[in-house]
Design an enzyme around this catalytic site. Sequence first.
Site, PDB file in Angstrom:
ATOM      1  N   ARG A  79      -8.476   2.626   0.712  1.00  0.00           N
ATOM      2  CA  ARG A  79      -8.812   1.992  -0.572  1.00  0.00           C
ATOM      3  C   ARG A  79     -10.014   1.089  -0.349  1.00  0.00           C
ATOM      4  NH1 ARG A  79      -6.389   5.162  -3.084  1.00  0.00           N
ATOM      5  NH2 ARG A  79      -4.550   4.849  -4.385  1.00  0.00           N
ATOM      6  N   HIS A 115     -14.472   8.783  -4.265  1.00  0.00           N
ATOM      7  CA  HIS A 115     -12.996   8.740  -4.273  1.00  0.00           C
ATOM      8  C   HIS A 115     -12.457  10.159  -4.521  1.00  0.00           C
ATOM      9  CE1 HIS A 115      -9.276   6.044  -5.008  1.00  0.00           C
ATOM     10  NE2 HIS A 115      -8.882   7.251  -4.611  1.00  0.00           N
TER      11      HIS A 115
HETATM   12  P1  NDP Z   1       2.084   5.922   3.928  1.00  0.00           P
HETATM   13  O1  NDP Z   1       2.794   4.848   3.200  1.00  0.00           O
HETATM   14  O2  NDP Z   1       2.820   7.169   4.269  1.00  0.00           O
HETATM   15  O3  NDP Z   1       1.501   5.340   5.314  1.00  0.00           O
HETATM   16  C1  NDP Z   1       0.909   4.093   5.426  1.00  0.00           C
HETATM   17  C2  NDP Z   1       0.638   3.787   6.887  1.00  0.00           C
HETATM   18  O4  NDP Z   1      -0.020   2.529   6.975  1.00  0.00           O
HETATM   19  C3  NDP Z   1       1.921   3.668   7.715  1.00  0.00           C
HETATM   20  O5  NDP Z   1       1.727   4.176   9.005  1.00  0.00           O
HETATM   21  C4  NDP Z   1       2.147   2.176   7.757  1.00  0.00           C
HETATM   22  O6  NDP Z   1       2.845   1.703   8.885  1.00  0.00           O
HETATM   23  C5  NDP Z   1       0.717   1.681   7.835  1.00  0.00           C
HETATM   24  N1  NDP Z   1       0.636   0.286   7.404  1.00  0.00           N
HETATM   25  C6  NDP Z   1       0.894  -0.242   6.192  1.00  0.00           C
HETATM   26  N2  NDP Z   1       0.738  -1.565   6.197  1.00  0.00           N
HETATM   27  C7  NDP Z   1       0.405  -1.898   7.447  1.00  0.00           C
HETATM   28  C8  NDP Z   1       0.136  -3.117   8.092  1.00  0.00           C
HETATM   29  N3  NDP Z   1       0.195  -4.293   7.445  1.00  0.00           N
HETATM   30  N4  NDP Z   1      -0.176  -3.095   9.390  1.00  0.00           N
HETATM   31  C9  NDP Z   1      -0.212  -1.917  10.065  1.00  0.00           C
HETATM   32  N5  NDP Z   1       0.038  -0.714   9.503  1.00  0.00           N
HETATM   33  C10 NDP Z   1       0.353  -0.705   8.219  1.00  0.00           C
HETATM   34  O7  NDP Z   1       0.783   6.235   3.088  1.00  0.00           O
HETATM   35  P2  NDP Z   1      -0.043   7.611   3.024  1.00  0.00           P
HETATM   36  O8  NDP Z   1      -0.333   8.042   4.402  1.00  0.00           O
HETATM   37  O9  NDP Z   1       0.641   8.576   2.130  1.00  0.00           O
HETATM   38  O10 NDP Z   1      -1.352   7.132   2.253  1.00  0.00           O
HETATM   39  C11 NDP Z   1      -2.195   6.136   2.787  1.00  0.00           C
HETATM   40  C12 NDP Z   1      -3.180   5.657   1.746  1.00  0.00           C
HETATM   41  O11 NDP Z   1      -4.182   6.642   1.524  1.00  0.00           O
HETATM   42  C13 NDP Z   1      -2.623   5.423   0.339  1.00  0.00           C
HETATM   43  O12 NDP Z   1      -1.933   4.199   0.256  1.00  0.00           O
HETATM   44  C14 NDP Z   1      -3.871   5.452  -0.514  1.00  0.00           C
HETATM   45  O13 NDP Z   1      -4.403   4.150  -0.634  1.00  0.00           O
HETATM   46  C15 NDP Z   1      -4.826   6.327   0.293  1.00  0.00           C
HETATM   47  N6  NDP Z   1      -5.154   7.561  -0.427  1.00  0.00           N
HETATM   48  C16 NDP Z   1      -6.463   7.809  -0.729  1.00  0.00           C
HETATM   49  C17 NDP Z   1      -6.829   8.966  -1.360  1.00  0.00           C
HETATM   50  C18 NDP Z   1      -8.257   9.274  -1.616  1.00  0.00           C
HETATM   51  O14 NDP Z   1      -8.543  10.250  -2.305  1.00  0.00           O
HETATM   52  N7  NDP Z   1      -9.181   8.516  -1.067  1.00  0.00           N
HETATM   53  C19 NDP Z   1      -5.826   9.954  -1.784  1.00  0.00           C
HETATM   54  C20 NDP Z   1      -4.487   9.610  -1.397  1.00  0.00           C
HETATM   55  C21 NDP Z   1      -4.165   8.442  -0.758  1.00  0.00           C
HETATM   56  P3  NDP Z   1       4.368   2.144   9.183  1.00  0.00           P
HETATM   57  O15 NDP Z   1       4.246   3.566   9.645  1.00  0.00           O
HETATM   58  O16 NDP Z   1       4.775   1.231  10.251  1.00  0.00           O
HETATM   59  O17 NDP Z   1       5.109   1.988   7.876  1.00  0.00           O
HETATM   60  C1  OXD Z   2      -4.140   8.412  -4.341  1.00  0.00           C
HETATM   61  C2  OXD Z   2      -5.550   8.536  -4.664  1.00  0.00           C
HETATM   62  O1  OXD Z   2      -3.662   7.334  -3.993  1.00  0.00           O
HETATM   63  O2  OXD Z   2      -5.958   9.533  -5.303  1.00  0.00           O
HETATM   64  O3  OXD Z   2      -3.437   9.440  -4.401  1.00  0.00           O
HETATM   65  O4  OXD Z   2      -6.324   7.674  -4.280  1.00  0.00           O
END
Ligand code: NDP
Ligand code: OXD
Length: 316
Positions: free
Chosen positions: A231, A279
């Site tokens: 993000r 994005h």
């Molecule tokens: P998940 O919730 O499955 O994974 C998030 C990961 O981040 C986990 O490994 C989690 O740790 C880690 N994390 C969260 N907070 C912290 C912290 N404070 N310190 C360390 N690690 C942390 O999310 P997704 O993989 O499904 O998606 C990730 C992000 O990708 C979404 O939130 C979204 O913002 C972005 N996204 C962007 C898109 C785009 O088109 N650009 C499309 C889709 C998503 P833990 O494993 O320990 O819980």
């Molecule tokens: C999502 C995105 O979070 O599109 O899925 O960014």
Amino acid sequence: MSGNILVSVQGWDADKWRAEFVKAAPSRIIFVDPEGAADPSVKYAAVWKQRPSSLAKLPNLRVIFSLGAGVDHVFQDPDLPSVPIVRVVSDDLTMRMCEYIVWQVLDHHRLGPKYRRQQRNHIWLEERAQPAAHQVTVGFLGLGVLGSDAARKVAMLGFNVTGWSRKPRYSQNITCFNGDEQLPWFLATVDILVCLLPLTPQTRGFLNKGLFDRLKKGGTFGAPILINAGRGGLQNERDILQALEDGVLSAASLDVFNVEPLPTQSPFWTHPNISITPHAAASSAPDQLVGPIVAQIEAFERGEPLRNMVNRVAQY
Ligand code: NDP
Ligand code: OXD
């Protein structure tokens, strides 16, 4: 009794989402905000950046479905009802993100930006040393659904892969780090830093000078490369420009920004070492996501537990 569905989206085409919901759930009424905003028959909301307070007057709302994998947009609402929030976890979205990450990693690794610059200037320069994949470490901030899948696939291409998460994670092909204490060890490994963290109160502004200064010095590309598809709110944009200026970073691929659409006057547009996508790393496709949401609603109404629920405290 089965409930009706309210679609509340901003910045996306609401009619496309409505059409898919009508197809997948023909016996339910599909409202599009602001229709149905206080209708007692609405039990489910499907949202992307919902209009603030658009859910607050629904007396019988049971579940909020985020139409994206990230849910920071849901928490922007000051009147967010306290019902379960379910996010998107879909093979389609995961594959799209994996394609984007593999594309960007390979593009930098195979010197794509440099060769494109040479081509524009009609320069044939053969002597660029091409490192082997195993000489490059790709480090993933975030090893969740998207990060762990992309990390596994990047490892399959022969790269060294490391990752960092909040809780400990284990994987055969990824060296895993977790928590604040292990962050410096992780950062010291990285030639290409991929950010797939969610935007939460803990991670806002995480990609900043303090973090860049702890990255590996030098390395395969002269300095580490940043790829952020998480993000925009994760990144301090001034610090990214400064790190590029100071040679702390050598390049960046950015899919997300503090302000979207990226303002036309942003210096990112013309920076020679920044690649921009709008994005678009992993777009939510209505025809892929609505069917599974409706299937979840049907399962929920049969008394089955919800899947892919968001932790309201951690906000991801
Ligand atoms: P998940 O919730 O499955 O994974 C998030 C990961 O981040 C986990 O490994 C989690 O740790 C880690 N994390 C969260 N907070 C912290 C912290 N404070 N310190 C360390 N690690 C942390 O999310 P997704 O993989 O499904 O998606 C990730 C992000 O990708 C979404 O939130 C979204 O913002 C972005 N996204 C962007 C898109 C785009 O088109 N650009 C499309 C889709 C998503 P833990 O494993 O320990 O819980
Ligand atoms: C999502 C995105 O979070 O599109 O899925 O960014």
